[in-house]
Design a protein around this motif. Structure first.
Motif, PDB file in Angstrom:
ATOM      1  N   ASP A  18      20.930  27.697-122.277  1.00  0.00           N
ATOM      2  CA  ASP A  18      19.606  28.223-121.965  1.00  0.00           C
ATOM      3  C   ASP A  18      19.253  29.402-122.864  1.00  0.00           C
ATOM      4  OD1 ASP A  18      19.180  26.340-120.028  1.00  0.00           O
ATOM      5  OD2 ASP A  18      19.715  27.657-118.352  1.00  0.00           O
ATOM      6  N   LEU A  19      20.225  30.258-123.142  1.00  0.00           N
ATOM      7  CA  LEU A  19      19.957  31.406-123.999  1.00  0.00           C
ATOM      8  C   LEU A  19      19.689  30.988-125.439  1.00  0.00           C
ATOM      9  CD1 LEU A  19      22.606  33.991-122.767  1.00  0.00           C
ATOM     10  CD2 LEU A  19      20.147  34.084-122.453  1.00  0.00           C
ATOM     11  N   VAL A  20      20.457  30.019-125.940  1.00  0.00           N
ATOM     12  CA  VAL A  20      20.309  29.592-127.325  1.00  0.00           C
ATOM     13  C   VAL A  20      19.020  28.813-127.532  1.00  0.00           C
ATOM     14  CG1 VAL A  20      21.303  28.079-129.092  1.00  0.00           C
ATOM     15  CG2 VAL A  20      22.770  29.625-127.820  1.00  0.00           C
ATOM     16  N   SER A  21      18.719  27.894-126.632  1.00  0.00           N
ATOM     17  CA  SER A  21      17.525  27.071-126.802  1.00  0.00           C
ATOM     18  C   SER A  21      16.251  27.816-126.442  1.00  0.00           C
ATOM     19  CB  SER A  21      17.629  25.788-125.975  1.00  0.00           C
ATOM     20  OG  SER A  21      17.630  26.108-124.598  1.00  0.00           O
ATOM     21  N   GLY A  22      16.387  28.932-125.744  1.00  0.00           N
ATOM     22  CA  GLY A  22      15.229  29.733-125.407  1.00  0.00           C
ATOM     23  C   GLY A  22      14.426  29.202-124.239  1.00  0.00           C
ATOM     24  N   THR A  23      14.988  28.276-123.481  1.00  0.00           N
ATOM     25  CA  THR A  23      14.261  27.777-122.316  1.00  0.00           C
ATOM     26  C   THR A  23      14.243  28.854-121.249  1.00  0.00           C
ATOM     27  OG1 THR A  23      16.273  26.776-121.431  1.00  0.00           O
ATOM     28  CG2 THR A  23      14.822  25.371-122.752  1.00  0.00           C
ATOM     29  N   ASN A  24      13.126  29.003-120.628  1.00  0.00           N
ATOM     30  CA  ASN A  24      12.956  30.019-119.606  1.00  0.00           C
ATOM     31  C   ASN A  24      12.784  29.346-118.256  1.00  0.00           C
ATOM     32  OD1 ASN A  24      12.834  32.604-118.781  1.00  0.00           O
ATOM     33  ND2 ASN A  24      10.798  33.043-119.588  1.00  0.00           N
ATOM     34  N   PRO A  25      13.670  29.587-117.308  1.00  0.00           N
ATOM     35  CA  PRO A  25      13.511  28.958-116.008  1.00  0.00           C
ATOM     36  C   PRO A  25      12.213  29.412-115.344  1.00  0.00           C
ATOM     37  CG  PRO A  25      15.588  30.177-116.131  1.00  0.00           C
ATOM     38  CD  PRO A  25      14.845  30.422-117.392  1.00  0.00           C
ATOM     39  N   ALA A  26      11.585  28.527-114.612  1.00  0.00           N
ATOM     40  CA  ALA A  26      10.307  28.841-113.981  1.00  0.00           C
ATOM     41  C   ALA A  26      10.516  29.798-112.821  1.00  0.00           C
ATOM     42  CB  ALA A  26       9.654  27.561-113.489  1.00  0.00           C
ATOM     43  N   GLY A  27       9.774  30.887-112.824  1.00  0.00           N
ATOM     44  CA  GLY A  27       9.841  31.847-111.729  1.00  0.00           C
ATOM     45  C   GLY A  27      10.974  32.834-111.888  1.00  0.00           C
ATOM     46  N   SER A  28      10.825  33.966-111.253  1.00  0.00           N
ATOM     47  CA  SER A  28      11.851  35.003-111.384  1.00  0.00           C
ATOM     48  C   SER A  28      13.114  34.648-110.602  1.00  0.00           C
ATOM     49  CB  SER A  28      11.294  36.339-110.892  1.00  0.00           C
ATOM     50  OG  SER A  28      10.948  36.242-109.523  1.00  0.00           O
ATOM     51  N   SER A  29      12.977  33.914-109.492  1.00  0.00           N
ATOM     52  CA  SER A  29      14.174  33.544-108.731  1.00  0.00           C
ATOM     53  C   SER A  29      15.021  32.544-109.517  1.00  0.00           C
ATOM     54  CB  SER A  29      13.795  32.966-107.373  1.00  0.00           C
ATOM     55  OG  SER A  29      13.051  31.779-107.549  1.00  0.00           O
ATOM     56  N   GLY A  30      14.382  31.680-110.292  1.00  0.00           N
ATOM     57  CA  GLY A  30      15.130  30.741-111.137  1.00  0.00           C
ATOM     58  C   GLY A  30      15.900  31.456-112.224  1.00  0.00           C
ATOM     59  N   ALA A  31      15.306  32.511-112.784  1.00  0.00           N
ATOM     60  CA  ALA A  31      15.990  33.276-113.826  1.00  0.00           C
ATOM     61  C   ALA A  31      17.191  34.010-113.254  1.00  0.00           C
ATOM     62  CB  ALA A  31      15.020  34.262-114.468  1.00  0.00           C
ATOM     63  N   ILE A  32      17.024  34.564-112.067  1.00  0.00           N
ATOM     64  CA  ILE A  32      18.138  35.279-111.431  1.00  0.00           C
ATOM     65  C   ILE A  32      19.258  34.306-111.076  1.00  0.00           C
ATOM     66  CG2 ILE A  32      18.806  36.566-109.362  1.00  0.00           C
ATOM     67  CD1 ILE A  32      16.009  37.846-109.462  1.00  0.00           C
ATOM     68  N   LEU A  33      18.893  33.136-110.582  1.00  0.00           N
ATOM     69  CA  LEU A  33      19.901  32.129-110.226  1.00  0.00           C
ATOM     70  C   LEU A  33      20.647  31.643-111.460  1.00  0.00           C
ATOM     71  CD1 LEU A  33      21.120  30.373-107.987  1.00  0.00           C
ATOM     72  CD2 LEU A  33      19.375  28.688-108.504  1.00  0.00           C
ATOM     73  N   SER A  34      19.918  31.406-112.550  1.00  0.00           N
ATOM     74  CA  SER A  34      20.553  30.956-113.789  1.00  0.00           C
ATOM     75  C   SER A  34      21.501  32.021-114.320  1.00  0.00           C
ATOM     76  CB  SER A  34      19.481  30.631-114.828  1.00  0.00           C
ATOM     77  OG  SER A  34      20.065  30.305-116.053  1.00  0.00           O
ATOM     78  N   PHE A  35      21.073  33.269-114.303  1.00  0.00           N
ATOM     79  CA  PHE A  35      21.913  34.357-114.796  1.00  0.00           C
ATOM     80  C   PHE A  35      23.128  34.555-113.908  1.00  0.00           C
ATOM     81  CE2 PHE A  35      22.911  38.942-115.130  1.00  0.00           C
ATOM     82  CZ  PHE A  35      23.278  38.967-116.460  1.00  0.00           C
ATOM     83  N   SER A  36      22.942  34.455-112.589  1.00  0.00           N
ATOM     84  CA  SER A  36      24.072  34.673-111.678  1.00  0.00           C
ATOM     85  C   SER A  36      25.113  33.562-111.787  1.00  0.00           C
ATOM     86  CB  SER A  36      23.582  34.817-110.237  1.00  0.00           C
ATOM     87  OG  SER A  36      22.969  33.636-109.811  1.00  0.00           O
ATOM     88  N   THR A  38      25.790  31.960-114.510  1.00  0.00           N
ATOM     89  CA  THR A  38      26.502  32.226-115.759  1.00  0.00           C
ATOM     90  C   THR A  38      27.534  33.332-115.572  1.00  0.00           C
ATOM     91  OG1 THR A  38      24.550  31.577-117.006  1.00  0.00           O
ATOM     92  CG2 THR A  38      26.200  32.820-118.185  1.00  0.00           C
ATOM     93  N   VAL A  39      27.149  34.394-114.884  1.00  0.00           N
ATOM     94  CA  VAL A  39      28.077  35.504-114.645  1.00  0.00           C
ATOM     95  C   VAL A  39      29.229  35.045-113.756  1.00  0.00           C
ATOM     96  CG1 VAL A  39      28.282  37.758-113.524  1.00  0.00           C
ATOM     97  CG2 VAL A  39      26.350  37.286-115.018  1.00  0.00           C
ATOM     98  N   PHE A  40      28.910  34.281-112.706  1.00  0.00           N
ATOM     99  CA  PHE A  40      29.952  33.773-111.812  1.00  0.00           C
ATOM    100  C   PHE A  40      30.899  32.836-112.571  1.00  0.00           C
ATOM    101  CE2 PHE A  40      31.456  30.616-108.712  1.00  0.00           C
ATOM    102  CZ  PHE A  40      32.149  31.457-107.867  1.00  0.00           C
TER     103      PHE A  40
END
Length: 57
Positions: A18-36, A38-40
């Motif tokens: 997701d970071l390399v291709s530059g796709t942005n998840p829809a909505g702020s909750s999707g971004a937080i879920l995607s980031f979490s 990855t961290v997990f």
């Protein structure tokens, strides 16, 4: 142990893709879920590698 390592690698790869291709998840909750996930996944991978290296020692 192998299934946890595989799960961690897949979780990290999904976030990195997701970071390399530059796709942005829809909505702020999707971004937080995607980031979490990855961290997990990174923490899970580090934990699995620490257990493997501890057993080799």
């Amino acid at each position: 142990m192998g299934c946890l390592t595989t799960l961690a690698v897949l979780m990290v790869q999904g976030g990195v893709r997701d970071l390399v291709s530059g796709t942005n998840p829809a909505g702020s909750s999707g971004a937080i879920l995607s980031f979490s996930t990855t961290v997990f996944g990174g923490g899970l991978l580090a934990g699995c590698l620490a257990l493997i290296l501890n057993r080799l020692r």
